[in-house]
Design a protein around this motif. Structure first.
Motif, PDB file in Angstrom:
ATOM      1  N   PHE A  86     -53.060  17.156   6.889  1.00  0.00           N
ATOM      2  CA  PHE A  86     -53.021  17.770   5.568  1.00  0.00           C
ATOM      3  C   PHE A  86     -51.601  17.951   5.059  1.00  0.00           C
ATOM      4  O   PHE A  86     -51.388  18.528   4.006  1.00  0.00           O
ATOM      5  N   GLY A  87     -50.623  17.494   5.841  1.00  0.00           N
ATOM      6  CA  GLY A  87     -49.249  17.530   5.358  1.00  0.00           C
ATOM      7  C   GLY A  87     -48.553  18.858   5.545  1.00  0.00           C
ATOM      8  O   GLY A  87     -47.362  18.979   5.271  1.00  0.00           O
ATOM      9  N   PHE A  88     -49.297  19.867   6.018  1.00  0.00           N
ATOM     10  CA  PHE A  88     -48.668  21.188   6.087  1.00  0.00           C
ATOM     11  C   PHE A  88     -47.610  21.253   7.185  1.00  0.00           C
ATOM     12  O   PHE A  88     -46.662  22.023   7.099  1.00  0.00           O
ATOM     13  N   LYS A  90     -45.383  19.105   7.812  1.00  0.00           N
ATOM     14  CA  LYS A  90     -44.114  18.687   7.207  1.00  0.00           C
ATOM     15  C   LYS A  90     -43.379  19.883   6.626  1.00  0.00           C
ATOM     16  O   LYS A  90     -42.188  20.046   6.820  1.00  0.00           O
ATOM     17  N   GLU A  91     -44.143  20.668   5.891  1.00  0.00           N
ATOM     18  CA  GLU A  91     -43.565  21.845   5.244  1.00  0.00           C
ATOM     19  C   GLU A  91     -42.882  22.737   6.275  1.00  0.00           C
ATOM     20  O   GLU A  91     -41.816  23.281   6.035  1.00  0.00           O
ATOM     21  N   ILE A  92     -43.497  22.870   7.444  1.00  0.00           N
ATOM     22  CA  ILE A  92     -42.902  23.709   8.479  1.00  0.00           C
ATOM     23  C   ILE A  92     -41.733  22.996   9.154  1.00  0.00           C
ATOM     24  O   ILE A  92     -40.692  23.591   9.419  1.00  0.00           O
ATOM     25  N   MET A 254     -43.697  14.012  11.466  1.00  0.00           N
ATOM     26  CA  MET A 254     -43.763  14.287  10.035  1.00  0.00           C
ATOM     27  C   MET A 254     -44.324  13.128   9.232  1.00  0.00           C
ATOM     28  O   MET A 254     -44.658  12.127   9.733  1.00  0.00           O
TER      29      MET A 254
ATOM     30  N   ILE B  53     -36.174  13.951   7.143  1.00  0.00           N
ATOM     31  CA  ILE B  53     -37.458  13.689   7.800  1.00  0.00           C
ATOM     32  C   ILE B  53     -37.368  12.404   8.609  1.00  0.00           C
ATOM     33  O   ILE B  53     -37.952  12.284   9.671  1.00  0.00           O
ATOM     34  N   PHE B  83     -43.501  17.226  -1.570  1.00  0.00           N
ATOM     35  CA  PHE B  83     -43.929  15.956  -1.009  1.00  0.00           C
ATOM     36  C   PHE B  83     -44.918  15.267  -1.930  1.00  0.00           C
ATOM     37  O   PHE B  83     -45.586  15.899  -2.732  1.00  0.00           O
ATOM     38  N   ARG B  86     -50.099  16.338  -0.653  1.00  0.00           N
ATOM     39  CA  ARG B  86     -50.187  17.802  -0.646  1.00  0.00           C
ATOM     40  C   ARG B  86     -49.751  18.370   0.690  1.00  0.00           C
ATOM     41  O   ARG B  86     -50.064  17.827   1.742  1.00  0.00           O
ATOM     42  N   ALA B  87     -49.057  19.480   0.656  1.00  0.00           N
ATOM     43  CA  ALA B  87     -48.650  20.142   1.894  1.00  0.00           C
ATOM     44  C   ALA B  87     -48.955  21.627   1.780  1.00  0.00           C
ATOM     45  O   ALA B  87     -48.072  22.467   1.853  1.00  0.00           O
ATOM     46  N   LEU B 104     -39.352  31.461   6.142  1.00  0.00           N
ATOM     47  CA  LEU B 104     -38.897  30.310   6.927  1.00  0.00           C
ATOM     48  C   LEU B 104     -37.498  29.863   6.483  1.00  0.00           C
ATOM     49  O   LEU B 104     -36.717  29.364   7.281  1.00  0.00           O
TER      50      LEU B 104
END
Lengths: 254, 313
Positions: A86-88, A90-92, A254, B53, B83, B86-87, B104
């Motif tokens: 779900f891409g989350f 990456k955010e972290i 990622m 990344i 991105f 969706r993130a 964070l």
């Protein structure tokens, strides 16, 4: 300081997620109760289990707590795979926080949810006629914390090598079920054929279940301090390895 | 001029495929910079390297003065990212996403609540701010992600295809939002897009990228001026014959055929529409439609790559 805050943030998210999936909380209590009441009563009636007051059901009780921690910890660790899809994740991972802190935050978060489940089960000990006192309860929770840290580290480690949930069945068959069945959750680990004996002693969960038996039933296959030493060692090693792997593999995560 | 992002011959190779092939990008401070190209041109790979990344195979890049390989942590502290995919976590609320991000990224505790309120104001989530993200519309999710990228006051905001998959109305409102952002906040924006209109409307400068290389970079205005051309798009009944005939006309500088349409590049097109229709009639060719367009970035792209941006989807 910033790292501590990062750990706390990830811990907080893990717990919010756990508490918001109501169905998960329900199943995490119902499944162990089914094991205790149906499997425990069924097998308990078929075999004579003389050495523990309360019989087989009482013997099974710490085993089923161990099983619940195993499933919760590994599967929550695997939720990283979903975060990745779900891409989350990456955010972290692009946040200015170290990879070991991310692993630690996750592992502590998962352990907290395991402790919550353990607490509920420990309170339900009257169902299987196991006496419970506050000191026993607290000591059990400490053991649950240590086992869960190790297993969630293992879950995170597996997740870092798995791209999608497709591999779920493989993980279930080759890691989770053997860990559960070999842990002595369902049967005593003494007097087994030697091939099985070896496998049982290689399973880290064996020592966790044995420690819980030592505390809750005052009856165990090994001395408590050996159990504790093994599960602490397992927890430290698992967290360290997954922290290392997360740092090394961050690009491909990622 | 001061540059907030500078890359030197940056390359990213995957086995035998080169996604980014020696790109030199210079993004002026406080500008909105667009990287424009078709899908698969290497836009996301480029942005991923700038966000730490991905590691570049060779070459180097500096963001806010920090090297992306040597000082990834400092780079991460200087940037906000939205991105392409969706993130968000469905089971958290909008406000919780902002809180999580703020901690964070080490936003000081004493200003955190104020910043969150500011951002919530800006992205206009209203009451939805305290509902789970799974109940949000596509536009709300996007706004939340952009807002989240801003909460730690980054020096650079990376937007990877910020309006991909949004309806036209939402797209417009996101554009408005990005414009305002750049005017009122001290932030440079690097965005990728394959919408010509988007780059045209928003960007101070645009780099056109194709197959991992930058073909040209300038302001949209200059890029269009360089074409010195209007486009006349025609639909006729005998396309092949007509194409052959117009090739001999002096004022037609270039011809492109796209599907059943013929595009003629001309100067001062408004004087030529009538002439072209007459010319067609004289040769017994029937004109279904004729349309005059002043140059847009689509034409610039066409000129540099020989195909339209939608060509490779």
């Amino acid at each position: 300081m910033a790292e501590l805050e990062g750990i706390y943030t990830i811990w907080l998210r893990e717990n919010k997620r756990f508490l918001r999936y109501r169905s998960r909380i329900l199943t995490s209590v119902v499944t162990p109760l089914l094991w205790l009441l149906i499997f425990g009563t069924g097998l308990g009636s078929a075999v004579r289990f003389g050495n523990i007051p309360g019989g087989y059901q009482a013997f099974l009780f710490p085993g089923i707590i161990g099983q619940t921690i195993l499933f919760t910890s590994i599967f929550s660790g695997l939720s990283v795979i979903q975060d990745r899809q779900f891409g989350f994740l990456k955010e972290i991972l692009v946040a200015p926080i170290s990879r070991p802190s991310i692993v630690l935050g996750k592992a502590i978060g998962i352990s907290t949810t395991a402790i919550l489940q353990g607490l509920v089960l420990l309170i339900l000990s009257f169902v299987v006629n196991v006496p419970m006192t506050i000191p026993v309860l607290l000591a059990s929770l400490v053991v649950i914390l240590i086992i869960s840290l190790g297993l969630s580290g293992l879950g995170l480690l597996i997740a870092s090598f798995t791209d999608s949930m497709e591999g779920f069945n493989l993980i279930m068959s080759f890691i989770v079920m053997p860990l559960f069945l070999l842990s002595g959750a369902l049967f005593p680990v003494t007097g087994l054929p030697s091939w099985l004996q070896v496998a049982v002693y290689l399973d880290p969960l064996t020592y966790g279940v044995d420690a819980l038996r030592a505390i809750i039933l005052q009856s165990s296959a090994m001395p408590l301090h050996i159990d504790l030493a093994v599960i602490i060692f397992f927890a430290v090693v698992m967290i360290l390895i997954s922290a290392l792997v997360f740092s090394k593999k961050e690009q491909s995560l990622m | 001029m001061e540059y907030i992002i500078e890359t030197t011959d940056i390359v990213k190779k995957y086995d035998d495929f080169t996604a980014v092939d020696g790109v030199n990008l210079k993004v002026p401070k406080n500008s909105v910079y667009g990287v424009l190209g078709p899908n698969g041109a290497g836009k996301t790979t480029l942005i991923s390297m700038l966000c730490t990344i991905l590691h570049p195979t060779s070459g180097s890049a500096k963001v806010n003065g920090y090297d992306v390989v040597q000082n990834p942590k400092e780079v991460r502290e200087s940037i906000g990212i939205v991105f392409q995919s969706r993130a968000l976590d469905d089971m958290l609320t909008g406000r919780e996403h902002l809180q999580m991000h703020a901690s964070l990224y080490g936003v000081p505790q004493d200003v955190r609540e104020k910043r969150i309120e500011e951002i919530l104001d800006l992205i206009a989530l209203g009451k939805k701010a305290d509902e789970f993200v799974k109940t949000y519309s596509g536009g709300m999710k996007r706004r939340l992600e952009i807002g989240r990228g801003l909460i730690h006051h980054p020096k650079v905001l990376f937007l990877d295809e910020p309006t991909l998959g949004l309806d036209p109305q939402t797209r417009e409102s996101i554009w408005e939002y990005i414009k305002e952002l750049n005017q009122h906040q001290d932030v440079s924006v690097l965005m990728t897009t394959h919408y010509m209109e988007e780059a045209d409307k928003l960007c101070d400068e645009v780099a056109i990228i194709n197959q991992g290389q930058i073909l040209t970079a300038d302001s949209p205005k200059n890029l269009k001026r360089e074409l010195k051309a209007d486009t006349i798009t025609m639909q006729v009944d005998k396309l092949e014959e007509f194409t052959r005939l117009v090739e001999d006309l002096d004022f037609v500088k270039e011809i492109f055929i796209k599907d059943s349409e013929i595009k003629l590049m001309v100067e001062r097109g408004e004087n030529l529409v009538a002439e072209l229709v007459n010319f067609a009639n004289k040769n017994n060719i029937f004109v279904y439609s004729i349309e005059l367009e002043h140059p847009n970035l689509e034409d610039v792209f066409l000129k540099y790559t020989g195909r339209t941006i939608q060509g490779e989807r």
